[in-house]
Scaffold this motif. Structure first.
Motif, PDB file in Angstrom:
ATOM      1  N   UNK A  63     -13.164  -4.862 -17.286  1.00  0.00           N
ATOM      2  CA  UNK A  63     -13.775  -6.167 -17.145  1.00  0.00           C
ATOM      3  C   UNK A  63     -13.438  -6.735 -15.761  1.00  0.00           C
ATOM      4  N   UNK A  64     -14.305  -7.624 -15.259  1.00  0.00           N
ATOM      5  CA  UNK A  64     -14.103  -8.213 -13.942  1.00  0.00           C
ATOM      6  C   UNK A  64     -14.315  -9.715 -13.999  1.00  0.00           C
ATOM      7  N   UNK A  65     -13.688 -10.422 -13.056  1.00  0.00           N
ATOM      8  CA  UNK A  65     -13.837 -11.860 -12.931  1.00  0.00           C
ATOM      9  C   UNK A  65     -13.688 -12.264 -11.476  1.00  0.00           C
ATOM     10  N   UNK A  66     -14.333 -13.375 -11.110  1.00  0.00           N
ATOM     11  CA  UNK A  66     -14.149 -13.943  -9.780  1.00  0.00           C
ATOM     12  C   UNK A  66     -13.222 -15.145  -9.820  1.00  0.00           C
ATOM     13  N   UNK A  67     -12.664 -15.432 -10.990  1.00  0.00           N
ATOM     14  CA  UNK A  67     -11.735 -16.553 -11.176  1.00  0.00           C
ATOM     15  C   UNK A  67     -10.307 -16.034 -11.034  1.00  0.00           C
ATOM     16  N   UNK A  68      -9.626 -16.421  -9.959  1.00  0.00           N
ATOM     17  CA  UNK A  68      -8.308 -15.870  -9.662  1.00  0.00           C
ATOM     18  C   UNK A  68      -7.270 -16.272 -10.699  1.00  0.00           C
ATOM     19  N   UNK A  69      -7.287 -17.530 -11.126  1.00  0.00           N
ATOM     20  CA  UNK A  69      -6.324 -17.983 -12.130  1.00  0.00           C
ATOM     21  C   UNK A  69      -6.524 -17.243 -13.445  1.00  0.00           C
ATOM     22  N   UNK A  70      -7.762 -17.083 -13.848  1.00  0.00           N
ATOM     23  CA  UNK A  70      -8.058 -16.339 -15.076  1.00  0.00           C
ATOM     24  C   UNK A  70      -7.583 -14.895 -14.968  1.00  0.00           C
ATOM     25  N   UNK A  71      -7.742 -14.320 -13.788  1.00  0.00           N
ATOM     26  CA  UNK A  71      -7.400 -12.908 -13.603  1.00  0.00           C
ATOM     27  C   UNK A  71      -5.922 -12.631 -13.824  1.00  0.00           C
ATOM     28  N   UNK A  72      -5.062 -13.562 -13.403  1.00  0.00           N
ATOM     29  CA  UNK A  72      -3.627 -13.259 -13.393  1.00  0.00           C
ATOM     30  C   UNK A  72      -2.819 -13.933 -14.493  1.00  0.00           C
ATOM     31  N   UNK A  73      -3.360 -14.938 -15.133  1.00  0.00           N
ATOM     32  CA  UNK A  73      -2.534 -15.780 -16.020  1.00  0.00           C
ATOM     33  C   UNK A  73      -1.946 -15.031 -17.202  1.00  0.00           C
ATOM     34  N   UNK A  74      -2.641 -14.027 -17.721  1.00  0.00           N
ATOM     35  CA  UNK A  74      -2.143 -13.286 -18.875  1.00  0.00           C
ATOM     36  C   UNK A  74      -1.662 -11.881 -18.525  1.00  0.00           C
ATOM     37  N   UNK A  75      -1.586 -11.558 -17.241  1.00  0.00           N
ATOM     38  CA  UNK A  75      -1.257 -10.190 -16.828  1.00  0.00           C
ATOM     39  C   UNK A  75       0.196  -9.843 -17.119  1.00  0.00           C
ATOM     40  N   UNK A  76       0.412  -8.614 -17.590  1.00  0.00           N
ATOM     41  CA  UNK A  76       1.753  -8.058 -17.741  1.00  0.00           C
ATOM     42  C   UNK A  76       2.149  -7.228 -16.524  1.00  0.00           C
ATOM     43  N   UNK A  77       1.142  -6.759 -15.796  1.00  0.00           N
ATOM     44  CA  UNK A  77       1.345  -5.988 -14.565  1.00  0.00           C
ATOM     45  C   UNK A  77       0.294  -6.436 -13.569  1.00  0.00           C
ATOM     46  N   UNK A  78       0.705  -6.673 -12.333  1.00  0.00           N
ATOM     47  CA  UNK A  78      -0.216  -7.089 -11.282  1.00  0.00           C
ATOM     48  C   UNK A  78      -0.298  -5.977 -10.242  1.00  0.00           C
ATOM     49  N   UNK A  79      -1.517  -5.591  -9.877  1.00  0.00           N
ATOM     50  CA  UNK A  79      -1.743  -4.568  -8.860  1.00  0.00           C
ATOM     51  C   UNK A  79      -2.493  -5.215  -7.702  1.00  0.00           C
ATOM     52  N   UNK A  80      -1.915  -5.132  -6.493  1.00  0.00           N
ATOM     53  CA  UNK A  80      -2.492  -5.789  -5.315  1.00  0.00           C
ATOM     54  C   UNK A  80      -3.278  -4.788  -4.491  1.00  0.00           C
ATOM     55  N   UNK A  81      -4.594  -5.026  -4.374  1.00  0.00           N
ATOM     56  CA  UNK A  81      -5.444  -4.104  -3.632  1.00  0.00           C
ATOM     57  C   UNK A  81      -6.276  -4.767  -2.560  1.00  0.00           C
ATOM     58  N   UNK A  82      -5.921  -5.987  -2.142  1.00  0.00           N
ATOM     59  CA  UNK A  82      -6.660  -6.652  -1.060  1.00  0.00           C
ATOM     60  C   UNK A  82      -6.126  -6.178   0.285  1.00  0.00           C
ATOM     61  N   UNK A  83      -6.920  -6.233   1.349  1.00  0.00           N
ATOM     62  CA  UNK A  83      -6.445  -5.787   2.670  1.00  0.00           C
ATOM     63  C   UNK A  83      -5.203  -6.545   3.115  1.00  0.00           C
ATOM     64  N   UNK A  84      -4.428  -5.920   3.979  1.00  0.00           N
ATOM     65  CA  UNK A  84      -3.121  -6.455   4.367  1.00  0.00           C
ATOM     66  C   UNK A  84      -3.190  -7.849   4.961  1.00  0.00           C
ATOM     67  N   UNK A  85      -4.233  -8.144   5.743  1.00  0.00           N
ATOM     68  CA  UNK A  85      -4.290  -9.449   6.399  1.00  0.00           C
ATOM     69  C   UNK A  85      -4.621 -10.582   5.433  1.00  0.00           C
ATOM     70  N   UNK A  86      -5.060 -10.246   4.211  1.00  0.00           N
ATOM     71  CA  UNK A  86      -5.405 -11.270   3.226  1.00  0.00           C
ATOM     72  C   UNK A  86      -4.393 -11.363   2.091  1.00  0.00           C
ATOM     73  N   UNK A  87      -3.470 -10.429   2.008  1.00  0.00           N
ATOM     74  CA  UNK A  87      -2.614 -10.353   0.832  1.00  0.00           C
ATOM     75  C   UNK A  87      -1.778 -11.615   0.646  1.00  0.00           C
ATOM     76  N   UNK A  88      -1.138 -12.090   1.698  1.00  0.00           N
ATOM     77  CA  UNK A  88      -0.250 -13.246   1.553  1.00  0.00           C
ATOM     78  C   UNK A  88      -1.033 -14.471   1.036  1.00  0.00           C
ATOM     79  N   UNK A  89      -2.205 -14.689   1.558  1.00  0.00           N
ATOM     80  CA  UNK A  89      -2.997 -15.837   1.135  1.00  0.00           C
ATOM     81  C   UNK A  89      -3.364 -15.736  -0.344  1.00  0.00           C
ATOM     82  N   UNK A  90      -3.742 -14.554  -0.782  1.00  0.00           N
ATOM     83  CA  UNK A  90      -4.088 -14.364  -2.197  1.00  0.00           C
ATOM     84  C   UNK A  90      -2.865 -14.579  -3.081  1.00  0.00           C
ATOM     85  N   UNK A  91      -1.717 -14.062  -2.658  1.00  0.00           N
ATOM     86  CA  UNK A  91      -0.500 -14.237  -3.456  1.00  0.00           C
ATOM     87  C   UNK A  91      -0.095 -15.705  -3.538  1.00  0.00           C
ATOM     88  N   UNK A  92      -0.285 -16.448  -2.464  1.00  0.00           N
ATOM     89  CA  UNK A  92       0.011 -17.886  -2.503  1.00  0.00           C
ATOM     90  C   UNK A  92      -0.837 -18.576  -3.574  1.00  0.00           C
TER      91      UNK A  92
END
Length: 338
Positions: A63-92
């Motif tokens: 399944x996929x979503x464009x809602x970042x809060x929805x994507x991570x709120x129930x996660x037991x494991x998080x996998x980061x696959x965004x490019x390096x220059x964007x990772x910090x902003x997404x994690x914030x």
């Protein structure tokens, strides 16, 4: 990871993020976060990613979503696959929504510009308290998503955590080995992109197979020297995440970084090459960072230096190969230079 199936979220719907999400979706409940709602809808409705993996079927359970809060709120494991220059902003953006202490696995093969941090170090700063590791190896996404056999290394600071996560992505055709050498696995993944550009130079110039083998072999020497200087293990750098990933990135026609070098070797301007690509070639940004890391640790890296000269100082590609060949060879194993 016993009892109920863990909920896994992959951040980033590019080629590799989508591929890893599809693998995981065959093993556990998996959600893919993408920026574009249209891509999310396509994944959910057609089980395909039309932008980055057109024509390839994904696991029907993904399944996929464009809602970042929805994507991570129930996660037991998080996998980061965004490019390096964007990772910090997404994690914030996800920090306030992520459950405490869940493991975070990076798929990103690059270094943060300015800070020179590895991606697990960025994760450690933005998501403190979360075990941070990396999955890396000789993985061309298009082949993996089609079910061709491949392998990778999953490194976590605690080996038991790596073993617990292993089953979420390990299949009969995608073999995942475990390690606790996070630094070695991660630095190898970042550096190999730079060397793939160098190999691409030679291919674009028509330098031949012998030259390609020479550059790959000496690139492994440079990669190992810096990797060990940063705290990685030499055996890791000779394994899947090091030599394995280096070889496939340097020779595959699907390698974005090799493509950049190849086109430069044919005389095409860097700006035109980058504008024509719909995904990031991490090696272009990583090269200058590697130059700084090598200088800080006193490691001589002539191949990286020449790639940097082409990418960032407009040195002609032809001069790059002449420059390398002018270096007098030293001892093959213990020598400092190319």
């Amino acid at each position: 990871m016993t009892g109920r199936r863990p909920r896994l979220t992959v951040l980033g719907g590019g080629t590799w993020g989508t591929t890893v999400a599809s693998i995981a979706a065959r093993k556990t409940r998996t959600l893919l976060w993408v920026r574009d709602p249209e891509i999310a809808a396509a994944v959910n409705e057609t089980h395909r990613n039309p932008r980055y993996l057109p024509g390839f079927d994904l696991a029907p359970g993904l399944r996929a979503t464009a809602d970042l809060a929805e994507a991570v709120s129930d996660a037991d494991v998080l996998v980061a696959g965004v490019p390096s220059q964007y990772l910090r902003d997404v994690l914030k953006q996800v920090a306030e929504h992520v459950r405490p202490f869940i493991p975070v696995v990076s798929l990103v093969k690059g270094l943060e510009q300015g800070s020179l941090l590895r991606m697990t170090e960025v994760i450690g700063e933005e998501l403190p308290g979360h075990p941070a590791g990396v999955l890396s190896g000789p993985n061309i996404a298009r082949e993996v998503v089609q079910g061709y056999s491949a392998a990778a290394t999953l490194a976590m600071p605690d080996h038991r955590t790596a073993q617990a996560l292993q089953g979420l992505v390990h299949t009969s055709r995608y073999r995942v080995y475990t390690s606790e050498d996070v630094v070695g696995v991660e630095i190898a993944g970042a550096l190999k992109n730079v060397f793939a550009i160098a190999v691409g130079f030679g291919d674009g110039l028509g330098a031949g197979d012998n030259t390609r083998a020479m550059v790959i072999t000496r690139s492994l020497h440079e990669l190992t020297r810096l990797g060990v200087a940063m705290g990685g293990r030499a055996e890791t750098l000779a394994g899947l995440a090091g030599m394995g990933d280096l070889v496939v990135t340097c020779v595959s026609p699907h390698s974005r970084n090799r493509f950049v070098g190849f086109e430069l070797g044919r005389g095409r301007p860097l700006e035109d090459i980058m504008a024509s690509m719909n995904q990031v070639a991490e090696g272009v940004r990583t090269t200058a960072a590697v130059i700084r890391l090598a200088a800080e640790r006193g490691v001589e890296m002539p191949i990286v230096r020449e790639v940097d000269a082409v990418l960032n100082h407009r040195q002609p590609v032809e001069e790059t190969y002449r420059g390398l060949l002018r270096v007098t060879p030293g001892h093959e194993v213990d020598g400092e230079a190319w």
